[in-house]
Design an enzyme around this catalytic site. Structure first.
Site, mmCIF file in Angstrom:
data_model
loop_
_atom_site.group_PDB
_atom_site.id
_atom_site.type_symbol
_atom_site.label_atom_id
_atom_site.label_comp_id
_atom_site.label_asym_id
_atom_site.label_seq_id
_atom_site.Cartn_x
_atom_site.Cartn_y
_atom_site.Cartn_z
ATOM 1 N N VAL B 166 0.860 -1.189 0.000
ATOM 2 C CA VAL B 166 0.000 0.000 0.000
ATOM 3 C C VAL B 166 0.893 1.234 0.000
ATOM 4 O O VAL B 166 1.657 1.448 0.938
ATOM 5 C CB VAL B 166 -0.924 0.017 1.236
ATOM 6 C CG1 VAL B 166 -1.760 1.286 1.255
ATOM 7 C CG2 VAL B 166 -1.811 -1.212 1.228
ATOM 8 N N ASP B 208 -6.766 -6.996 16.856
ATOM 9 C CA ASP B 208 -5.789 -5.934 17.164
ATOM 10 C C ASP B 208 -6.031 -4.732 16.271
ATOM 11 O O ASP B 208 -5.099 -4.148 15.726
ATOM 12 C CB ASP B 208 -4.363 -6.446 17.003
ATOM 13 C CG ASP B 208 -3.342 -5.470 17.619
ATOM 14 O OD1 ASP B 208 -3.730 -4.686 18.519
ATOM 15 O OD2 ASP B 208 -2.180 -5.484 17.200
ATOM 16 N N PRO B 211 -5.483 2.363 14.872
ATOM 17 C CA PRO B 211 -5.155 3.238 13.736
ATOM 18 C C PRO B 211 -3.884 2.804 12.985
ATOM 19 O O PRO B 211 -3.815 2.936 11.771
ATOM 20 C CB PRO B 211 -4.979 4.611 14.393
ATOM 21 C CG PRO B 211 -5.900 4.562 15.583
ATOM 22 C CD PRO B 211 -5.795 3.141 16.092
ATOM 23 N N ALA B 212 -2.919 2.252 13.701
ATOM 24 C CA ALA B 212 -1.682 1.849 13.031
ATOM 25 C C ALA B 212 -1.886 0.653 12.113
ATOM 26 O O ALA B 212 -1.048 0.373 11.248
ATOM 27 C CB ALA B 212 -0.599 1.526 14.061
ATOM 28 N N ASP B 226 -2.398 -6.348 8.951
ATOM 29 C CA ASP B 226 -1.783 -6.906 10.151
ATOM 30 C C ASP B 226 -2.770 -7.725 10.974
ATOM 31 O O ASP B 226 -3.031 -7.419 12.136
ATOM 32 C CB ASP B 226 -1.151 -5.804 11.004
ATOM 33 C CG ASP B 226 0.006 -6.363 11.833
ATOM 34 O OD1 ASP B 226 0.335 -7.546 11.636
ATOM 35 O OD2 ASP B 226 0.568 -5.630 12.648
#
Lengths: 247, 289
Positions: B166, B208, B211-212, B226
């Site tokens: 991305v 999990d 924002p990250a 992730d």
């Protein structure tokens, strides 16, 4: 102003040991072709601060230009590196120390020499608006302060020009122009308006600005790395330059 | 020469300032929190911001931060490193469990992100199993709001999987610039919720979300990545059944934060989506431990 693309600009992932000043230092007194080239590139990039310094020390513009030109000819021809040994950690400190040494001890003799005839010369653009403007606008500071200030402006100018060139090569020059202000913050500016101006969504504009800021930081650190002997010095250099403008 | 006033700090800015920007504020930005846009040991490996000109390999910059961990992963830099069919170009991010590289898949000549377990061939069986669960769970998902998994593999004891690259940053880096307008935040979270709903419909929970772990592509669209802690709803894995707390507390529901792993279900993701929405508007998570 002359801009040279360093090795690290083409491939920033290279080891720190390949930066320009570290190459010069590693060669020491036995300068080879690569270290001479690295030194010349540094001189081409950072002569404006010295010119600003000497403009404050002497009255005549032409005298200041002659001194600056003569110093660099001398620097590239003769071993000044050993003379400035205590200051060898950073090119910024080395350069002003060597210049003061030149002014104090060798200028009169240098003036008597007829330059040319095989002497290496740097083509310095003394008429550059950046150089002239940076000097004229500072009128209540010492020559050393002017040198430090002009050094910082020269470095930041290189950083921003690199960032702009990268974006323009990627066909995103308009985004640089419209979003560059967000590198330092967003006071008085609206992402929504900027996004509308360049025809993207607000999240996309925010993301581009965020990436620009990160890339700016990377280029800033890389440009500073070219002038210091150790990566540990980079943060100190930023702090030092910040303190000049914070005061 | 005409000066103007910097709207950020109030200093006078000369007309010939670098890119017409205030030098003081530029240096302040240079001193800025690099960690906020790079992974730290507290973050799981996440695709982070690529250089804005990342369309060419010559401008790729690996993260400045090296958070340590066993040096059992291939270095990248001046030497070309290969891992199977993948040429490793740069390190994008490094987290507690994995390293993410920007890589080129030679056979298909495409750029990918390649995630590899940090402990390499010395990883525990549990690490390896969790790693493959992540890949297996995400590989079965095909949704525009989810980063696709291409291939799962092992090379000389290094377990890895490749996924879509991305060209953007994370929602975390976006919100680090300041809160989003409520309408923009709602639109983003709506799309994230649709992607998570799709994952739930296919029997996968993320566990999990934060924002990250939401990347924003160049068009501003969110993509969830992730699935490091994901598991199939119908799976029989007991990897996290020991009460071990995995996840990021600020975005966890209470049952997950207190280690009651048996009670974690799709609603855990719903809680996290809500926490993300909350974070986007004031710029901080609802609870900070």
């Amino acid at each position: 102003m002359i801009h040279n693309e360093s090795d690290s600009e083409r491939n920033p992932a290279r080891d720190f040991a390949t930066t320009q000043w570290s190459v010069v230092l590693a060669a020491g007194n036995r300068q080879d072709a690569s270290s001479s080239r690295a030194l010349e590139q540094l001189c081409r990039a950072y002569w404006p601060p010295l010119y600003a310094y000497v403009r404050r020390r002497v009255t005549g513009i032409h005298e200041a230009q002659d001194l600056t030109q003569a110093f660099f000819e001398r620097l590239l021809e003769k071993d000044y590196l050993a003379d400035a040994a205590p200051e060898r950690g950073r090119f910024r400190a080395f350069l002003i120390t060597a210049f003061k040494h030149f002014l104090a001890n060798e200028w009169d003799r240098q003036k008597a020499l007829k330059r040319g005839g095989g002497v290496r010369r740097l083509s310095l653009d003394f008429d550059s608006e950046k150089v002239a403007g940076g000097i004229e606008t500072v009128d209540s500071t010492t020559p050393d302060q002017i040198y430090e200030r002009q050094w910082t402006l020269t470095l930041l100018d290189r950083v921003m020009q690199r960032l702009q060139r990268e974006l323009e090569r990627a066909g995103r020059g308009a985004e640089f122009s419209r979003l560059k202000h967000f590198i330092i913050g967003q006071s008085g500016e609206s992402y929504a308006r900027a996004a509308a101006d360049i025809g993207v969504s607000e999240p996309a504009a925010r993301m581009t600005a965020s990436r620009m800021r990160q890339r700016y930081r990377g280029i800033l650190r890389d440009e500073i790395a070219q002038t210091v002997a150790s990566p540990d010095d980079i943060d100190d250099e930023i702090q030092h330059m910040f303190s000049i403008f914070a005061n | 020469m005409e000066n103007r006033i910097c709207p950020e700090c109030g200093s006078r800015v000369a007309a010939d300032a670098p890119a017409e920007l205030c030098p003081k504020c530029l240096l302040q930005a240079g001193l800025g929190n690099l960690e906020s846009e790079n992974p730290t040991p507290d973050h799981d490996a996440t695709l982070l911001v690529e250089p804005v000109s990342a369309a060419t390999d010559e401008t790729i910059v690996p993260t400045q931060l090296d958070v340590g961990g066993p040096a059992k992963v291939p270095p990248v830099g001046s030497k070309v490193q290969y891992l199977g069919d993948y040429e490793l170009l740069s390190e994008i991010a490094r987290g507690g469990m994995g390293v993410v590289y920007r890589a080129r898949q030679s056979r298909l000549n495409r750029s990918v992100a390649l995630k590899m377990i940090l402990a390499g061939q010395f990883a525990s069986e549990a690490d390896v199993e969790r790693f493959h669960i992540e890949a297996e769970a995400a590989a079965n998902l095909d949704h525009s709001g989810i980063v696709p998994i291409f291939e799962v593999g092992e090379h000389e004891g290094n377990h890895y999987f490749s996924m879509g690259l991305v060209e953007g940053g994370s929602l975390a880096s976006m919100v680090s610039d300041g809160p989003l307008p409520a309408l923009e935040a709602a639109k983003l979270v709506h799309k994230i919720a649709e992607a998570i709903q799709y994952a739930h419909d296919n029997g996968v929970i993320h566990r999990d979300l934060k924002p990250a772990n939401v990347l924003i592509d160049q068009t501003g669209q969110p993509k969830v990545t992730d699935f490091g802690l994901a598991r199939r709803l119908d799976g029989d894995s007991n990897l996290t059944g020991t009460g071990q707390i995995l996840g990021t507390p600020a975005y966890m529901p209470p049952e997950q934060a207190s280690g009651k792993t048996d009670e974690i279900g799709p609603l855990a993701d719903v809680y996290s989506v809500g926490a993300i929405l909350y974070c986007l508007i004031p710029g901080r998570p609802p609870f900070q431990g």
